[in-house]
Design a protein around this motif. Structure first.
Motif, PDB file in Angstrom:
ATOM      1  N   THR A 135       8.024  17.926   8.871  1.00  0.00           N
ATOM      2  CA  THR A 135       8.264  16.589   8.313  1.00  0.00           C
ATOM      3  C   THR A 135       7.526  15.501   9.097  1.00  0.00           C
ATOM      4  OG1 THR A 135      10.341  17.171   7.264  1.00  0.00           O
ATOM      5  CG2 THR A 135      10.102  14.882   7.935  1.00  0.00           C
ATOM      6  N   ALA A 136       7.374  15.687  10.397  1.00  0.00           N
ATOM      7  CA  ALA A 136       6.666  14.671  11.190  1.00  0.00           C
ATOM      8  C   ALA A 136       5.182  14.626  10.824  1.00  0.00           C
ATOM      9  CB  ALA A 136       6.837  14.956  12.686  1.00  0.00           C
ATOM     10  N   THR A 137       4.544  15.798  10.696  1.00  0.00           N
ATOM     11  CA  THR A 137       3.099  15.801  10.401  1.00  0.00           C
ATOM     12  C   THR A 137       2.843  15.275   8.992  1.00  0.00           C
ATOM     13  OG1 THR A 137       2.999  18.087   9.562  1.00  0.00           O
ATOM     14  CG2 THR A 137       2.783  17.787  11.936  1.00  0.00           C
ATOM     15  N   ILE A 138       3.705  15.653   8.051  1.00  0.00           N
ATOM     16  CA  ILE A 138       3.547  15.180   6.668  1.00  0.00           C
ATOM     17  C   ILE A 138       3.757  13.661   6.611  1.00  0.00           C
ATOM     18  CG2 ILE A 138       4.607  15.260   4.367  1.00  0.00           C
ATOM     19  CD1 ILE A 138       5.139  18.287   4.941  1.00  0.00           C
ATOM     20  N   SER A 139       4.762  13.182   7.329  1.00  0.00           N
ATOM     21  CA  SER A 139       5.046  11.744   7.354  1.00  0.00           C
ATOM     22  C   SER A 139       3.880  10.964   7.945  1.00  0.00           C
ATOM     23  CB  SER A 139       6.305  11.461   8.181  1.00  0.00           C
ATOM     24  OG  SER A 139       7.411  12.129   7.646  1.00  0.00           O
ATOM     25  N   GLY A 194       5.299  14.432   1.116  1.00  0.00           N
ATOM     26  CA  GLY A 194       5.883  13.145   1.469  1.00  0.00           C
ATOM     27  C   GLY A 194       5.106  11.973   0.920  1.00  0.00           C
ATOM     28  N   GLY A 195       5.782  10.838   0.864  1.00  0.00           N
ATOM     29  CA  GLY A 195       5.159   9.593   0.434  1.00  0.00           C
ATOM     30  C   GLY A 195       5.534   8.482   1.397  1.00  0.00           C
ATOM     31  N   ALA A 196       4.646   7.496   1.536  1.00  0.00           N
ATOM     32  CA  ALA A 196       4.919   6.362   2.434  1.00  0.00           C
ATOM     33  C   ALA A 196       4.523   5.072   1.742  1.00  0.00           C
ATOM     34  CB  ALA A 196       4.138   6.523   3.738  1.00  0.00           C
ATOM     35  N   PHE A 197       5.319   4.032   1.978  1.00  0.00           N
ATOM     36  CA  PHE A 197       5.041   2.724   1.369  1.00  0.00           C
ATOM     37  C   PHE A 197       5.074   1.649   2.438  1.00  0.00           C
ATOM     38  CE2 PHE A 197       4.970   3.220  -3.252  1.00  0.00           C
ATOM     39  CZ  PHE A 197       5.275   4.568  -3.345  1.00  0.00           C
ATOM     40  N   VAL A 198       4.094   0.747   2.364  1.00  0.00           N
ATOM     41  CA  VAL A 198       4.089  -0.430   3.240  1.00  0.00           C
ATOM     42  C   VAL A 198       4.700  -1.582   2.460  1.00  0.00           C
ATOM     43  CG1 VAL A 198       2.671  -2.054   4.544  1.00  0.00           C
ATOM     44  CG2 VAL A 198       2.033   0.368   4.454  1.00  0.00           C
ATOM     45  N   ILE A 199       5.748  -2.172   3.027  1.00  0.00           N
ATOM     46  CA  ILE A 199       6.479  -3.253   2.364  1.00  0.00           C
ATOM     47  C   ILE A 199       6.184  -4.580   3.068  1.00  0.00           C
ATOM     48  CG2 ILE A 199       8.786  -4.080   1.700  1.00  0.00           C
ATOM     49  CD1 ILE A 199       7.990  -1.405   0.365  1.00  0.00           C
ATOM     50  N   GLY A 200       5.912  -5.606   2.278  1.00  0.00           N
ATOM     51  CA  GLY A 200       5.681  -6.951   2.812  1.00  0.00           C
ATOM     52  C   GLY A 200       5.933  -7.946   1.702  1.00  0.00           C
ATOM     53  N   LYS A 201       5.621  -9.233   1.951  1.00  0.00           N
ATOM     54  CA  LYS A 201       5.895 -10.179   0.855  1.00  0.00           C
ATOM     55  C   LYS A 201       4.824 -11.251   0.665  1.00  0.00           C
ATOM     56  CE  LYS A 201       9.125 -13.193   3.353  1.00  0.00           C
ATOM     57  NZ  LYS A 201      10.479 -13.741   3.368  1.00  0.00           N
ATOM     58  N   GLY A 241       0.844  -1.187   0.000  1.00  0.00           N
ATOM     59  CA  GLY A 241       0.000   0.000   0.000  1.00  0.00           C
ATOM     60  C   GLY A 241       0.877   1.234   0.000  1.00  0.00           C
ATOM     61  N   TYR A 242       0.316   2.366  -0.354  1.00  0.00           N
ATOM     62  CA  TYR A 242       1.093   3.603  -0.356  1.00  0.00           C
ATOM     63  C   TYR A 242       0.184   4.789  -0.086  1.00  0.00           C
ATOM     64  CZ  TYR A 242      -0.767   4.014  -5.125  1.00  0.00           C
ATOM     65  OH  TYR A 242      -1.609   4.099  -6.206  1.00  0.00           O
ATOM     66  N   GLY A 243       0.781   5.886   0.330  1.00  0.00           N
ATOM     67  CA  GLY A 243       0.016   7.104   0.588  1.00  0.00           C
ATOM     68  C   GLY A 243       0.904   8.312   0.397  1.00  0.00           C
ATOM     69  N   VAL A 244       0.325   9.409  -0.030  1.00  0.00           N
ATOM     70  CA  VAL A 244       1.094  10.645  -0.172  1.00  0.00           C
ATOM     71  C   VAL A 244       0.358  11.778   0.537  1.00  0.00           C
ATOM     72  CG1 VAL A 244       2.020   9.934  -2.405  1.00  0.00           C
ATOM     73  CG2 VAL A 244       0.047  11.435  -2.322  1.00  0.00           C
ATOM     74  N   TYR A 245       1.101  12.787   0.929  1.00  0.00           N
ATOM     75  CA  TYR A 245       0.490  13.980   1.525  1.00  0.00           C
ATOM     76  C   TYR A 245       1.222  15.214   1.007  1.00  0.00           C
ATOM     77  CZ  TYR A 245      -1.195  17.507   4.684  1.00  0.00           C
ATOM     78  OH  TYR A 245      -1.768  18.659   5.179  1.00  0.00           O
ATOM     79  N   ILE A 246       0.448  16.177   0.523  1.00  0.00           N
ATOM     80  CA  ILE A 246       0.996  17.448   0.039  1.00  0.00           C
ATOM     81  C   ILE A 246       0.273  18.565   0.789  1.00  0.00           C
ATOM     82  CG2 ILE A 246       1.501  18.846  -2.018  1.00  0.00           C
ATOM     83  CD1 ILE A 246       2.378  15.948  -2.393  1.00  0.00           C
ATOM     84  N   GLY A 271       9.355   8.839   2.921  1.00  0.00           N
ATOM     85  CA  GLY A 271      10.252   9.896   2.461  1.00  0.00           C
ATOM     86  C   GLY A 271       9.474  11.197   2.516  1.00  0.00           C
ATOM     87  N   SER A 272       9.988  12.182   3.234  1.00  0.00           N
ATOM     88  CA  SER A 272       9.183  13.370   3.508  1.00  0.00           C
ATOM     89  C   SER A 272      10.094  14.557   3.793  1.00  0.00           C
ATOM     90  CB  SER A 272       8.310  13.049   4.727  1.00  0.00           C
ATOM     91  OG  SER A 272       7.697  14.192   5.229  1.00  0.00           O
ATOM     92  N   ASP A 273       9.704  15.734   3.363  1.00  0.00           N
ATOM     93  CA  ASP A 273      10.547  16.908   3.616  1.00  0.00           C
ATOM     94  C   ASP A 273       9.755  18.201   3.610  1.00  0.00           C
ATOM     95  OD1 ASP A 273      13.415  17.012   4.125  1.00  0.00           O
ATOM     96  OD2 ASP A 273      13.599  15.639   2.437  1.00  0.00           O
ATOM     97  N   THR A 274      10.257  19.166   4.366  1.00  0.00           N
ATOM     98  CA  THR A 274       9.881  20.578   4.189  1.00  0.00           C
ATOM     99  C   THR A 274      11.206  21.251   3.832  1.00  0.00           C
ATOM    100  OG1 THR A 274      10.213  20.984   6.551  1.00  0.00           O
ATOM    101  CG2 THR A 274       7.963  20.547   5.841  1.00  0.00           C
ATOM    102  N   SER A 275      11.564  21.140   2.576  1.00  0.00           N
ATOM    103  CA  SER A 275      12.925  21.501   2.171  1.00  0.00           C
ATOM    104  C   SER A 275      13.125  23.014   2.157  1.00  0.00           C
ATOM    105  CB  SER A 275      13.222  20.910   0.802  1.00  0.00           C
ATOM    106  OG  SER A 275      12.230  21.249  -0.119  1.00  0.00           O
ATOM    107  N   GLN A 276      14.402  23.406   2.321  1.00  0.00           N
ATOM    108  CA  GLN A 276      14.729  24.823   2.457  1.00  0.00           C
ATOM    109  C   GLN A 276      15.481  25.317   1.225  1.00  0.00           C
ATOM    110  OE1 GLN A 276      16.954  22.682   4.100  1.00  0.00           O
ATOM    111  NE2 GLN A 276      15.590  21.935   5.675  1.00  0.00           N
ATOM    112  N   GLY A 277      15.175  26.551   0.830  1.00  0.00           N
ATOM    113  CA  GLY A 277      15.944  27.191  -0.224  1.00  0.00           C
ATOM    114  C   GLY A 277      16.325  28.587   0.254  1.00  0.00           C
ATOM    115  N   ARG A 278      17.574  28.926   0.137  1.00  0.00           N
ATOM    116  CA  ARG A 278      18.048  30.247   0.594  1.00  0.00           C
ATOM    117  C   ARG A 278      17.325  31.339  -0.192  1.00  0.00           C
ATOM    118  NH1 ARG A 278      23.071  30.744   3.003  1.00  0.00           N
ATOM    119  NH2 ARG A 278      23.672  28.701   2.194  1.00  0.00           N
TER     120      ARG A 278
END
Lengths: 130, 349
Positions: free
Chosen positions: B50-54, B158-165, B6-11, B138-145
């Motif tokens: 990053t925590a809330t987005i994750s 950010g995006g999240a993936f559930v891995i299994g087999k 499964g997967y999920g994204v948050y913007i 994988g998630s970020d609130t990236s910075q640009g000068r």
């Protein structure tokens, strides 16, 4: 303002996941969690209950003069939400759609406040109008 | 091998347009839009990090997968903008997805590729039998000068993936993964520094193009495949231009790349970038489709994956929040002053 670390730790599940309790006798659900049912008294047992996070706005107010921890956030909206499982819960509304009484909301995970630049960051549920 | 369950994204909802940033610095907006191939980027809310987005992405991923979160054995969060220097984002995510305490968790950092590194680590534990399910974020609130070219692209998501087999649960099998890594100083941020520094044009050929080309070629060789064998290809997207250029160089067509090219819509979400691109492709992929993903993280390295979609993807789609919905819900445009406030660059006195 600095909160106790222990208090922060104890309430994490309730704050993150909107987890309250339910009376095993009369099925009344409560948030925040409490030890004794307001209706049944001591003669019943309370069990953990996770709320869906869905509900409607029961009332709301706009805060322009905030307490110290929310200075950067003001102005912001605090609402009372009638959860679909019954209890009334107070929570911040995230910015976006204009609030109206009766509007549907869902719980989201947000930063509530930080203890200065070196203290703890407090995360909490807030509500988003859907 | 293991696969995606499964997967999920948050913007975040907030956006700033390229032309608004250009207005402040008196740059030529159309020239920048043309060179970067992007018109706007996402901006985190005052109360998002990053925590809330994750957490939001991981909750969607767990719901989409249909698993019991108590059976998750590992949570890894890749980011270059963890809210704490010391105290893991991964434990916050584990608590918020109710994964219990019988698990291992850690934060990762590898510029823009820490999210795919998290997937590889979860795969290793699943394939070895050490855990049943792993969650990779994988998630970020990236910075640009302010005023730097990066300011036009550095965004949040950010995006999240559930891995299994377990075969009956896997929606996309990961057939093979390889990595190409070297000590390349193209982009960095020192401890305590507010903004990253970079090597300008050095971030191109010796960094992005070299690592992606090598990792992808290694993957094609290892799997005995050619670009034609893949329905889709996702390459790391620091802007809208580089992934199309590296695709062409490697023999992939624009049609293979376009569906997973998300940066032109939301900017570069750094550790979330390749994961969100993959999610966008999975949103539309059919059983049997093969997908190639190659991330890139400055410093530098690339992880490349060959993925094959299974028939299980169809039945789980009703539990899915699609990338297009995550991008387009409740968009709120901010001007540059509000953008600075959202980034905590200006404060009340």
């Amino acid at each position: 303002m600095e909160r106790g670390v222990a208090k922060t730790w104890r309430s994490a599940n309730a704050r993150y996941n909107l987890t309250g309790v339910q009376c095993t006798n009369c099925k009344t659900a409560y948030f925040p969690p409490r030890m004794v049912c307001a209706k049944c008294g001591r003669d019943t047992k309370m069990v953990e209950k996770k709320f869906s996070g869905r509900g409607v706005i029961y009332s709301y107010t706009r805060i322009f003069v905030p307490p110290h921890d929310f200075t950067e956030e003001a102005p912001y909206t605090v609402a009372i939400i009638r959860l679909e499982e019954g209890p009334l819960v107070e929570g911040h509304l995230v910015d976006g759609k204009k609030p109206e009484i009766g509007a549907s909301v869902r719980a989201v995970f947000r930063r509530m406040y930080t203890e200065g630049s070196e203290g703890l960051i407090h995360y909490h549920f807030k509500f988003e109008i859907v | 091998m293991s696969g995606i369950l499964g997967y999920g994204v948050y913007i975040p909802a907030y956006r700033i347009k390229t032309e608004e940033i250009a207005r402040v610095w008196q740059d030529d907006a159309s020239s920048i839009e043309g060179s970067l191939h992007m018109k706007e980027k996402s901006v985190p809310g005052n109360d998002e990090d990053t925590a809330t987005i994750s957490v939001e992405a991981a909750r969607r991923a767990v719901y989409h997968s249909g698993i019991d979160p108590k059976e998750i054995g590992a949570v890894y969060v890749g980011s270059e903008s963890h809210p704490y220097a010391v105290k893991p984002t991964a434990t916050i995510v584990a608590e918020a997805i109710e994964a219990g305490n019988d698990l291992t968790a850690a934060d990762l950092e590898f510029a823009c590729k820490a999210g795919t590194a998290a997937i590889q680590m979860a795969m290793g534990l699943v394939d070895s039998g050490m855990i049943k399910y792993g969650v990779a974020v994988g998630s970020d609130t990236s910075q640009g000068r302010p005023g730097d070219a990066l300011e036009y692209t550095a965004s949040a998501g950010g995006g999240a993936f559930v891995i299994g087999k377990r075969k009956e649960e896997v929606i996309a099998e990961i057939l093979k993964t390889v990595s190409y890594t070297s000590d390349t100083p193209d982009f960095w941020r020192r401890e305590g520094a507010s903004f990253p520094s970079h090597g300008g044009r050095f971030t191109g050929d010796p960094s992005y193009f070299r690592h992606i080309a090598n990792a992808t070629t290694m993957l094609l060789d290892a799997t005995g495949t050619t670009p034609k064998d893949f329905a889709y290809a996702v390459f790391h997207q620091p802007n809208g231009k580089f992934p199309l250029a590296v695709a062409k160089q490697l023999g992939f067509t624009e049609e293979q790349v376009r569906p997973g090219l998300i940066t032109p819509l939301i900017g570069n979400t750094y550790s979330g970038c390749s994961l969100i691109g993959l999610a966008a492709v999975l949103d539309i992929a059919r059983p049997g489709d093969k997908i190639l993903v190659t991330s890139f993280g400055s410093g530098a390295g690339s992880d490349s994956f060959a993925i094959e979609v299974t028939p299980n993807i169809e039945s789980k789609r009703q539990r899915l929040v699609r990338v297009s919905d995550a991008i387009n819900r409740n968009k709120v445009y901010v001007d540059y002053a509000m953008y600075l406030k959202h980034r905590n660059s200006i404060r009340k006195w």
